[in-house]
Design an enzyme around this catalytic site. Sequence first.
Site, mmCIF file in Angstrom:
data_model
loop_
_atom_site.group_PDB
_atom_site.id
_atom_site.type_symbol
_atom_site.label_atom_id
_atom_site.label_comp_id
_atom_site.label_asym_id
_atom_site.label_seq_id
_atom_site.Cartn_x
_atom_site.Cartn_y
_atom_site.Cartn_z
ATOM 1 N N ASN A 1 -44.250 30.532 9.426
ATOM 2 C CA ASN A 1 -45.345 30.761 9.853
ATOM 3 C C ASN A 1 -46.251 30.966 7.812
ATOM 4 O OD1 ASN A 1 -47.766 32.834 9.224
ATOM 5 N ND2 ASN A 1 -46.121 34.242 9.694
ATOM 6 N N TRP A 2 -46.587 29.831 7.337
ATOM 7 C CA TRP A 2 -47.323 29.896 6.482
ATOM 8 C C TRP A 2 -47.662 30.983 5.337
ATOM 9 C CZ3 TRP A 2 -48.511 23.567 6.376
ATOM 10 C CH2 TRP A 2 -47.319 23.046 6.207
ATOM 11 N N LYS A 3 -48.494 31.723 6.309
ATOM 12 C CA LYS A 3 -49.239 32.451 5.968
ATOM 13 C C LYS A 3 -50.216 32.381 4.696
ATOM 14 C CE LYS A 3 -45.705 35.997 6.602
ATOM 15 N NZ LYS A 3 -44.821 37.363 6.139
ATOM 16 N N HIS B 1 -49.878 39.135 14.872
ATOM 17 C CA HIS B 1 -48.734 39.417 14.083
ATOM 18 C C HIS B 1 -49.346 40.569 13.088
ATOM 19 C CE1 HIS B 1 -46.874 38.361 9.861
ATOM 20 N NE2 HIS B 1 -46.485 38.281 10.615
ATOM 21 N N GLU C 1 -48.742 41.694 10.042
ATOM 22 C CA GLU C 1 -50.106 41.743 8.963
ATOM 23 C C GLU C 1 -51.259 41.847 10.202
ATOM 24 O OE1 GLU C 1 -48.629 38.524 6.962
ATOM 25 O OE2 GLU C 1 -46.553 39.400 6.724
ATOM 26 N N GLU D 1 -40.596 40.975 16.206
ATOM 27 C CA GLU D 1 -40.540 40.899 14.785
ATOM 28 C C GLU D 1 -40.657 42.428 13.034
ATOM 29 O OE1 GLU D 1 -41.817 37.677 12.345
ATOM 30 O OE2 GLU D 1 -43.732 38.352 13.266
ATOM 31 N N GLY E 1 -40.460 40.080 5.443
ATOM 32 C CA GLY E 1 -41.099 39.720 3.854
ATOM 33 C C GLY E 1 -39.897 41.110 3.112
ATOM 34 N N SER F 1 -37.148 38.516 7.631
ATOM 35 C CA SER F 1 -36.547 38.035 6.415
ATOM 36 C C SER F 1 -35.430 36.542 7.003
ATOM 37 C CB SER F 1 -35.614 39.374 6.014
ATOM 38 O OG SER F 1 -36.806 40.255 4.953
ATOM 39 N N GLY G 1 -40.834 33.216 7.731
ATOM 40 C CA GLY G 1 -42.526 33.739 6.572
ATOM 41 C C GLY G 1 -41.862 32.982 5.704
ATOM 42 N N GLY G 2 -41.867 33.682 4.521
ATOM 43 C CA GLY G 2 -40.875 33.247 3.005
ATOM 44 C C GLY G 2 -40.543 31.528 2.762
HETATM 45 P P1 PGA Z 1 -40.154 36.765 6.116
HETATM 46 O O1 PGA Z 1 -41.813 36.862 7.232
HETATM 47 O O2 PGA Z 1 -39.832 35.634 6.957
HETATM 48 O O3 PGA Z 1 -41.102 36.238 4.970
HETATM 49 O O4 PGA Z 1 -39.792 37.858 6.459
HETATM 50 C C1 PGA Z 1 -42.146 36.660 8.903
HETATM 51 C C2 PGA Z 1 -42.708 36.704 9.606
HETATM 52 O O5 PGA Z 1 -44.629 37.582 8.836
HETATM 53 O O6 PGA Z 1 -43.386 36.012 10.231
#
Ligand code: PGA
Length: 254
Positions: A11-13, A96, A98, A168, A174, A213, A234-235
């Site tokens: 997930n590149w956000k 998600h 966010e 999640e 994050g 994470s 994500g990251g």
């Molecule tokens: P993260 O994000 O791996 O940076 O914790 C995961 C996500 O939000 O899908």
Amino acid sequence: MMRKRTFIVGNWKMHKTGAEAETFMDALLDEMPAPPCTVYIASPLTALARVAEIAEGSGVSIGAQNVSAFDEGAYTGEVSARMVKETSSLFALIGHSERRRLFAEDDHTVRKKLIRALVADLRPLLCVGETEEERTEHRTEEVLERQLMTALDGVSDADFRKVIIAYEPVWAIGSGRSASPETAQQTHAFCRSVLKKRFGNPAIDTPLLYGGSVNPETVRDLIVQPDIDGALVGGASLDVDAFIAIIHNATSQT
Ligand code: PGA
């Protein structure tokens, strides 16, 4: 019972221009012309068509990070599920945390988006998870059951088979604080029991991914848990070497 499949979803956000996405995809496919597991990339909308073209025939599938709750109309700035589908996308992230937290998406909006994705023939990748406060107050199961049942309300048995779920925990996203494999397994087992209660045995085969994470090290102990079918990353999905290491470490454990 279907054999367990491993899903690794990046997930590149709000990262990567089209050019940056292209560089990433070239490196990924150079290293893994045929990925050893199911690999999805949730790309920014502006890079979707370009990434889809590069990924064609590689086994890596492309999707969006969000779709509109509406089909079409006067909704400035929105992008519909049908528009996303046209970019050769296979799936879309739905709900998600966010989106829920920063863009005020409630469970009912998430349900509308999930239905839009299904109608457009996109696989919904539904994200659920509790906040730190909810976990401390022992409300995790109540929150997850509500998020799952509301989002999947009215979904037919046939459509349910297209759905992927990502658990999640909001406090793990994050933060560098992944849930422990035991906590994640316990929560995944609970989510599966909720899905089984509603949809019966097909829920045994629903891919349940863990996110929060995940990195090349943590993925090893997570992926061997019986109810963890993959990871939403994500990251660590922004760096192609880290992402490749996650795919490699996940598939060498299963
Ligand atoms: P993260 O994000 O791996 O940076 O914790 C995961 C996500 O939000 O899908």
